[in-house]
Design a protein around this motif. Structure first.
Motif, mmCIF file in Angstrom:
data_model
loop_
_atom_site.group_PDB
_atom_site.id
_atom_site.type_symbol
_atom_site.label_atom_id
_atom_site.label_comp_id
_atom_site.label_asym_id
_atom_site.label_seq_id
_atom_site.Cartn_x
_atom_site.Cartn_y
_atom_site.Cartn_z
ATOM 1 N N MET A 1 0.847 -1.181 0.000
ATOM 2 C CA MET A 1 0.000 0.000 0.000
ATOM 3 C C MET A 1 0.887 1.238 0.000
ATOM 4 N N SER A 2 0.477 2.227 -0.757
ATOM 5 C CA SER A 2 1.269 3.448 -0.913
ATOM 6 C C SER A 2 0.704 4.614 -0.132
ATOM 7 N N GLY A 3 0.310 4.384 1.091
ATOM 8 C CA GLY A 3 -0.186 5.477 1.909
ATOM 9 C C GLY A 3 -1.681 5.660 1.816
ATOM 10 N N THR A 4 -2.111 6.795 2.365
ATOM 11 C CA THR A 4 -3.541 7.081 2.477
ATOM 12 C C THR A 4 -3.816 8.519 2.061
ATOM 13 N N TRP A 5 -4.882 8.700 1.312
ATOM 14 C CA TRP A 5 -5.402 10.026 1.020
ATOM 15 C C TRP A 5 -6.732 10.161 1.744
ATOM 16 N N VAL A 6 -6.913 11.288 2.413
ATOM 17 C CA VAL A 6 -8.155 11.575 3.127
ATOM 18 C C VAL A 6 -8.841 12.733 2.417
ATOM 19 N N LEU A 7 -10.094 12.534 2.055
ATOM 20 C CA LEU A 7 -10.861 13.575 1.365
ATOM 21 C C LEU A 7 -11.685 14.367 2.366
ATOM 22 N N ASP A 8 -11.641 15.698 2.235
ATOM 23 C CA ASP A 8 -12.564 16.517 3.015
ATOM 24 C C ASP A 8 -13.857 16.651 2.214
ATOM 25 N N ARG A 35 -4.732 4.093 -0.504
ATOM 26 C CA ARG A 35 -6.003 3.933 0.201
ATOM 27 C C ARG A 35 -6.671 5.308 0.283
ATOM 28 N N VAL A 36 -7.899 5.438 -0.209
ATOM 29 C CA VAL A 36 -8.615 6.715 -0.189
ATOM 30 C C VAL A 36 -9.767 6.598 0.793
ATOM 31 N N LEU A 102 -4.861 11.615 10.985
ATOM 32 C CA LEU A 102 -3.726 11.351 11.868
ATOM 33 C C LEU A 102 -3.667 9.910 12.340
ATOM 34 N N ARG A 103 -4.745 9.182 12.222
ATOM 35 C CA ARG A 103 -4.765 7.765 12.609
ATOM 36 C C ARG A 103 -4.594 6.836 11.416
ATOM 37 N N ALA A 104 -4.513 7.385 10.216
ATOM 38 C CA ALA A 104 -4.403 6.572 9.004
ATOM 39 C C ALA A 104 -2.964 6.093 8.795
ATOM 40 N N SER A 105 -2.827 5.067 7.963
ATOM 41 C CA SER A 105 -1.509 4.537 7.612
ATOM 42 C C SER A 105 -0.804 5.517 6.695
ATOM 43 N N GLY A 106 0.439 5.814 7.039
ATOM 44 C CA GLY A 106 1.199 6.816 6.299
ATOM 45 C C GLY A 106 1.916 6.256 5.100
ATOM 46 N N PRO A 107 2.409 7.155 4.293
ATOM 47 C CA PRO A 107 2.246 8.603 4.411
ATOM 48 C C PRO A 107 0.809 9.017 4.107
ATOM 49 N N HIS A 125 2.369 16.404 10.430
ATOM 50 C CA HIS A 125 2.196 14.943 10.408
ATOM 51 C C HIS A 125 1.579 14.417 9.128
ATOM 52 N N VAL A 126 0.939 15.300 8.367
ATOM 53 C CA VAL A 126 0.337 14.898 7.103
ATOM 54 C C VAL A 126 0.677 15.967 6.059
ATOM 55 N N THR A 127 0.557 15.569 4.806
ATOM 56 C CA THR A 127 0.689 16.503 3.701
ATOM 57 C C THR A 127 -0.708 17.023 3.384
ATOM 58 N N VAL A 128 -0.818 18.322 3.239
ATOM 59 C CA VAL A 128 -2.118 18.941 2.951
ATOM 60 C C VAL A 128 -2.065 19.511 1.541
ATOM 61 N N VAL A 129 -3.039 19.110 0.706
ATOM 62 C CA VAL A 129 -3.080 19.523 -0.690
ATOM 63 C C VAL A 129 -4.398 20.232 -0.966
#
Length: 131
Positions: A1-8, A35-36, A102-107, A125-129
């Motif tokens: 897995m190549s990290g996690t993206w979190v959508l607002d 992982r989205v 902040l609880r998701a698998s990084g990056p 702690h996270v990248t914000v885009v």
């Protein structure tokens, strides 16, 4: 897995409305095994009125919907306090999205329309885009 993206909510709204840029971005994420996720609270904030139920179902089948648990809510309260005692009323949903990130698998990358608030809540702690 190549990290996690979190959508607002704005990122999810764009995807629900079949925005070409967001759709392409999330297609690239799928190819890279990213992982989205969305917080369950984001589903409500995204204001899916006018989105066909089949579209909503299709979009949600491609995302991981993370529940707002007691632990997430407690962490969200801590984030508000740590950010200078921000108002839960104004920042409640952002703080729950931040706690989920902040609880998701990084990056971890948060795709958001409100970069200032997410940076304030998540720190480095996270990248914000911006979307």
């Amino acid at each position: 897995m190549s990290g996690t993206w979190v959508l607002d909510s704005e990122a999810l709204s764009l995807y629900l409305r079949a925005d070409r840029g967001m759709t392409a971005l999330l297609a690239a994420a799928a190819k890279r095994d990213v992982r989205v996720v969305v917080s369950a609270v984001t589903l409500v904030e995204a204001d899916p009125n006018g989105v066909h139920a089949a579209r909503m179902s299709w979009v949600l089948s491609r995302l991981v919907v993370e529940p707002v648990t007691k632990e997430i809510a407690t962490h969200a309260v801590e984030l508000l306090r740590d950010a200078g005692g921000l108002s839960g009323h104004k920042y409640a949903i952002d703080s729950m999205v931040a706690a989920t990130a902040l609880r998701a698998s990084g990056p971890v990358t948060v795709l958001t329309s409100d970069t200032e608030d997410m940076v304030m809540l998540c720190g480095r702690h996270v990248t914000v885009v911006k979307v």
